[in-house]
Design a protein around this motif. Sequence first.
Motif, PDB file in Angstrom:
ATOM      1  N   GLU A 465       0.828  -1.203   0.000  1.00 31.24           N
ATOM      2  CA  GLU A 465       0.000   0.000   0.000  1.00 31.24           C
ATOM      3  C   GLU A 465       0.861   1.251   0.000  1.00 31.24           C
ATOM      4  N   ASN A 466       1.951   1.249   0.782  1.00 29.92           N
ATOM      5  CA  ASN A 466       2.871   2.408   0.801  1.00 29.92           C
ATOM      6  C   ASN A 466       3.541   2.598  -0.558  1.00 29.92           C
ATOM      7  N   ILE A 467       4.005   1.488  -1.174  1.00 31.89           N
ATOM      8  CA  ILE A 467       4.651   1.584  -2.490  1.00 31.89           C
ATOM      9  C   ILE A 467       3.657   2.097  -3.534  1.00 31.89           C
ATOM     10  N   ASN A 468       2.433   1.695  -3.443  1.00 26.45           N
ATOM     11  CA  ASN A 468       1.386   2.100  -4.389  1.00 26.45           C
ATOM     12  C   ASN A 468       1.159   3.607  -4.341  1.00 26.45           C
ATOM     13  N   ILE A 469       1.184   4.204  -3.151  1.00 26.55           N
ATOM     14  CA  ILE A 469       0.989   5.661  -3.020  1.00 26.55           C
ATOM     15  C   ILE A 469       2.122   6.407  -3.708  1.00 26.55           C
ATOM     16  N   GLN A 470       3.365   5.935  -3.536  1.00 19.14           N
ATOM     17  CA  GLN A 470       4.509   6.582  -4.171  1.00 19.14           C
ATOM     18  C   GLN A 470       4.435   6.475  -5.699  1.00 19.14           C
ATOM     19  N   GLU A 472       1.783   6.212  -7.594  1.00 22.54           N
ATOM     20  CA  GLU A 472       0.706   7.072  -8.095  1.00 22.54           C
ATOM     21  C   GLU A 472       1.195   8.511  -8.268  1.00 22.54           C
ATOM     22  N   THR A 473       1.999   8.982  -7.326  1.00 23.87           N
ATOM     23  CA  THR A 473       2.559  10.344  -7.435  1.00 23.87           C
ATOM     24  C   THR A 473       3.450  10.455  -8.673  1.00 23.87           C
ATOM     25  N   ILE A 474       4.336   9.446  -8.893  1.00 23.71           N
ATOM     26  CA  ILE A 474       5.224   9.459 -10.060  1.00 23.71           C
ATOM     27  C   ILE A 474       4.415   9.393 -11.352  1.00 23.71           C
ATOM     28  N   GLY A 475       3.402   8.541 -11.398  1.00 26.29           N
ATOM     29  CA  GLY A 475       2.571   8.404 -12.585  1.00 26.29           C
ATOM     30  C   GLY A 475       1.864   9.690 -12.937  1.00 26.29           C
ATOM     31  N   HIS A 476       1.382  10.446 -11.944  1.00 26.86           N
ATOM     32  CA  HIS A 476       0.708  11.714 -12.197  1.00 26.86           C
ATOM     33  C   HIS A 476       1.664  12.714 -12.822  1.00 26.86           C
ATOM     34  N   GLU A 477       2.879  12.773 -12.339  1.00 28.19           N
ATOM     35  CA  GLU A 477       3.870  13.698 -12.888  1.00 28.19           C
ATOM     36  C   GLU A 477       4.254  13.315 -14.316  1.00 28.19           C
ATOM     37  N   MET A 478       4.420  12.022 -14.609  1.00 26.98           N
ATOM     38  CA  MET A 478       4.766  11.581 -15.956  1.00 26.98           C
ATOM     39  C   MET A 478       3.630  11.884 -16.941  1.00 26.98           C
ATOM     40  N   LYS A 479       2.408  11.774 -16.501  1.00 27.96           N
ATOM     41  CA  LYS A 479       1.269  12.066 -17.368  1.00 27.96           C
ATOM     42  C   LYS A 479       1.224  13.542 -17.743  1.00 27.96           C
ATOM     43  N   GLU A 480       1.517  14.421 -16.795  1.00 31.48           N
ATOM     44  CA  GLU A 480       1.567  15.851 -17.089  1.00 31.48           C
ATOM     45  C   GLU A 480       2.678  16.150 -18.098  1.00 31.48           C
ATOM     46  N   THR A 481       3.833  15.483 -17.951  1.00 34.70           N
ATOM     47  CA  THR A 481       4.946  15.678 -18.895  1.00 34.70           C
ATOM     48  C   THR A 481       4.546  15.241 -20.309  1.00 34.70           C
ATOM     49  N   GLU A 482       3.828  14.123 -20.418  1.00 37.05           N
ATOM     50  CA  GLU A 482       3.375  13.635 -21.726  1.00 37.05           C
ATOM     51  C   GLU A 482       2.417  14.611 -22.386  1.00 37.05           C
TER      52      GLU A 482
END
Length: 494
Positions: A465-470, A472-482
């Motif tokens: 669960e802790n790894i999943n939260i981290q 999700e944050t990285i995925g949101h930033e990569m999506k904005e970059t795309e």
Amino acid sequence: MNTRSKQLQLEDIKKKNILTLATFSFSLICAMILAFVQGAAEKGIYYGIELIILVVSYTLIRYILRKDRIYPYFIVVISFLFSYIGINLFGSNLSILVILFFLLFLTTIFLLLPVFVIGFVLGAIGIIYNSLAAHAEVQYLNDNLSLVLVTYFLSGVIAGVLIYLNRNQFNQIESMLETAEKESIEKEKNQVILEQHVNSITEKITVVNQKVQGNVQSQAEISEAISEITTGSTIQNEKISDIAQSLQNMLAQALKMLNETGSLKQDFDSAMEISYNGDALSKELSNNMKEFHQHIQELSNAFQSLSNNIKETNSFSQDIINVSQQTNLLALNASIEAARAGEAGKGFAVVAEEIRKLAEVTNKAAEKITSNLAELNETNDSALEIMNENIKMVQSNQDRTEQVNQAFSGLTEHLDKTNQRFTSFQQLAVNVKDDSSIIEQATNELAAIIEQASAALEEMSATVENINIQNETIGHEMKETELEAKNILSKKLI
């Protein structure tokens, strides 16, 4: 000349071919109607032949040979050729001159210099030939030849200038198209290079984003799976308890099934004994039917022999009748001879009368014997026919008895196999009883292991669960970059 220009030129030639054919066909139809109205049927037929040749040749060149570029040369040559033939057939006249001028303007439709030159030369030759072939009634054609040639030449010059101007205009358009096409190709190349660079960056960002999103999704699925496994472990623990109880019930049922199997095996043993007895009786019945069939066959042969004897006796009876009739005839002859002898033959006449009476009695007795033998023969034939039917019935019963015998044999064999299966099934029931005890012990041990695994899964679920939260944050930033990279690409394309 590039491919696009060639394609445009070919389409233009196709359209002009159709236009020329339609125009010339319309003029031929009008000339044909006018010729028939004026009573010149030969001219009408001649124009009709020319029309048919033009249409057939167009169909052949357009759809079979697929050589649209040669049709302008063909229609010009064939048109002037028919004009020359017309001068020979129908003589020189003013209508031929009009037709030659019409053909000159017809060659101008294609706006092709070679076609125009060929038509111009053939037209000039036609004008000269028409004037030279003029007879006295149209001598004015020969007198005005120079004026007609000048007029024809000026008309040709005007048509040539039009073709030249059209050719220059077409060359300019073609040059403009080539320039525009080159600029478009160069622009497309630069745009393709830019798109490739931006797309490469976007694809890489997309791949990284997809992997991050995939990891997030996978970890979420792992977390969910761990939760489900934890929940499932608790349920499994409960189910194992139920299984243990079910195993105990199954063990009791296996013991009951084992007892029922023993009783059922005894019943099958009784059924097998009955089947063996039925098989023996069926075989005995089959043997008796064979003996009965043999006796019936012997009796049929005896009746057949009797029938033959009766037929032979019938022939003897007929012989007796024949002898009686002959005796009667002899007695009659003797009576006639005795009457001729007079008093000396009276005694002989008495004897002849007695012989005749005896012959009649013999004849009646022979006829009675024949009648009785005929009835006996008919009765014997009926009995023989019934005997044959009985033979067929006995044979049919024998076949059915054989089928019953085979059925009993099959039944006995099937019961033997079933008995073997029941013996195997009884052994399996014993094995199930033994295995149920072993499974019950293993189930209890498995329940303890599942309880330990459930505790470990709960700890793992918290870590995921802790790894999943981290992630999700990285995925949101990569999506904005795309999204920013795609915006840059769209602005460049504009």
